[in-house]
Design a protein around this motif. Sequence first.
Motif, short mmCIF file in Angstrom:
data_model
loop_
_atom_site.label_atom_id
_atom_site.label_comp_id
_atom_site.label_asym_id
_atom_site.label_seq_id
_atom_site.Cartn_x
_atom_site.Cartn_y
_atom_site.Cartn_z
N GLN A 1 5.10 1.07 8.61
CA GLN A 1 4.58 0.97 7.25
C GLN A 1 5.21 -0.21 6.50
O GLN A 1 4.51 -0.94 5.79
CB GLN A 1 4.84 2.28 6.49
CG GLN A 1 4.03 3.44 7.03
CD GLN A 1 4.45 4.78 6.43
OE1 GLN A 1 5.61 4.99 6.06
NE2 GLN A 1 3.49 5.70 6.35
N GLU B 1 3.66 -3.36 7.85
CA GLU B 1 2.30 -3.55 7.32
C GLU B 1 2.33 -4.04 5.87
O GLU B 1 1.60 -4.96 5.49
CB GLU B 1 1.49 -2.26 7.44
CG GLU B 1 0.12 -2.32 6.81
CD GLU B 1 -0.78 -3.43 7.34
OE1 GLU B 1 -1.69 -3.86 6.60
OE2 GLU B 1 -0.59 -3.89 8.49
N ASP B 2 3.17 -3.45 5.05
CA ASP B 2 3.28 -3.91 3.66
C ASP B 2 3.86 -5.33 3.60
O ASP B 2 3.46 -6.13 2.75
CB ASP B 2 4.11 -2.95 2.81
CG ASP B 2 3.28 -1.78 2.29
OD1 ASP B 2 2.03 -1.82 2.40
OD2 ASP B 2 3.87 -0.82 1.77
N ILE C 1 11.30 2.19 0.53
CA ILE C 1 10.61 3.45 0.76
C ILE C 1 11.67 4.51 1.09
O ILE C 1 12.66 4.22 1.75
CB ILE C 1 9.57 3.32 1.89
CG1 ILE C 1 8.73 4.59 2.03
CG2 ILE C 1 10.22 2.93 3.21
CD1 ILE C 1 7.52 4.42 2.95
N ASN D 1 0.81 -1.22 0.00
CA ASN D 1 0.00 0.00 0.00
C ASN D 1 0.84 1.26 0.00
O ASN D 1 0.47 2.26 -0.61
CB ASN D 1 -0.90 0.04 1.25
CG ASN D 1 -2.25 -0.56 0.98
OD1 ASN D 1 -2.64 -0.77 -0.15
ND2 ASN D 1 -2.97 -0.83 2.04
N ILE D 2 1.96 1.25 0.73
CA ILE D 2 2.73 2.47 0.96
C ILE D 2 4.09 2.40 0.27
O ILE D 2 4.52 3.35 -0.37
CB ILE D 2 2.89 2.72 2.47
CG1 ILE D 2 1.51 2.90 3.08
CG2 ILE D 2 3.78 3.92 2.74
CD1 ILE D 2 1.44 2.69 4.55
N CYS D 3 4.76 1.28 0.40
CA CYS D 3 6.11 1.12 -0.12
C CYS D 3 6.06 0.72 -1.60
O CYS D 3 5.00 0.42 -2.14
CB CYS D 3 6.85 0.05 0.67
SG CYS D 3 6.88 0.38 2.44
N VAL E 1 7.88 4.73 9.49
CA VAL E 1 8.24 3.96 8.30
C VAL E 1 8.43 2.48 8.63
O VAL E 1 8.03 1.61 7.86
CB VAL E 1 9.49 4.56 7.62
CG1 VAL E 1 10.05 3.65 6.55
CG2 VAL E 1 9.14 5.93 7.04
#
Length: 172
Positions: A113, A116-117, A100, A85-87, A110
């Motif tokens: 994040q 989570e990814d 990222i 979703n983010i990275c 981070v």
Amino acid sequence: MVLLDLSKAFDSTDHSLLLTKLRLLGFSNRGVDWFKSYLSGRSQIVGIGTTLSESHFTTHGVLQGSILGPVLFNIFINDLPLVPNICSLESYVDDSKLYILFPVKDIDIVAGQLTEDLRRITGWCCANSLLINPDKTKLLLLGTRQMLHKIPDDIHVTVLGKQIYPVSSAKD
């Protein structure tokens, strides 16, 4: 950057799932049937010393030493870069890197994040009969010496319940 290690990635490629992905990518029925013919009817035997197992047909795996093996595996993981979703995620055959860019002051955010990814990626791997090996997965922080000195010693990401701490170097 997290360097992901997929355990026995070529051997784990699910034939029926690969054929489904070929259909979803727009391959014709005739083309999918050709790949089905190429993948099916293969068997393997395990030998230990002079003792051989019974022959068993395979439903998983692409031939690693073949020309088509890496191509089929790339098709198989074609949707993996869409999972985070983010990275960002880049893959070359069975080597994948989640990365990222961030200011040092945001390191705790981070790390969350990335974790989570990584959770999303491990879910995708599970759904696609692949497994990340957390013992061979590496967290590599890149930056100037001054920036890296500002990173707390306890910073880590988590993969399949294992905490991954930064390494100073990694082979890729």
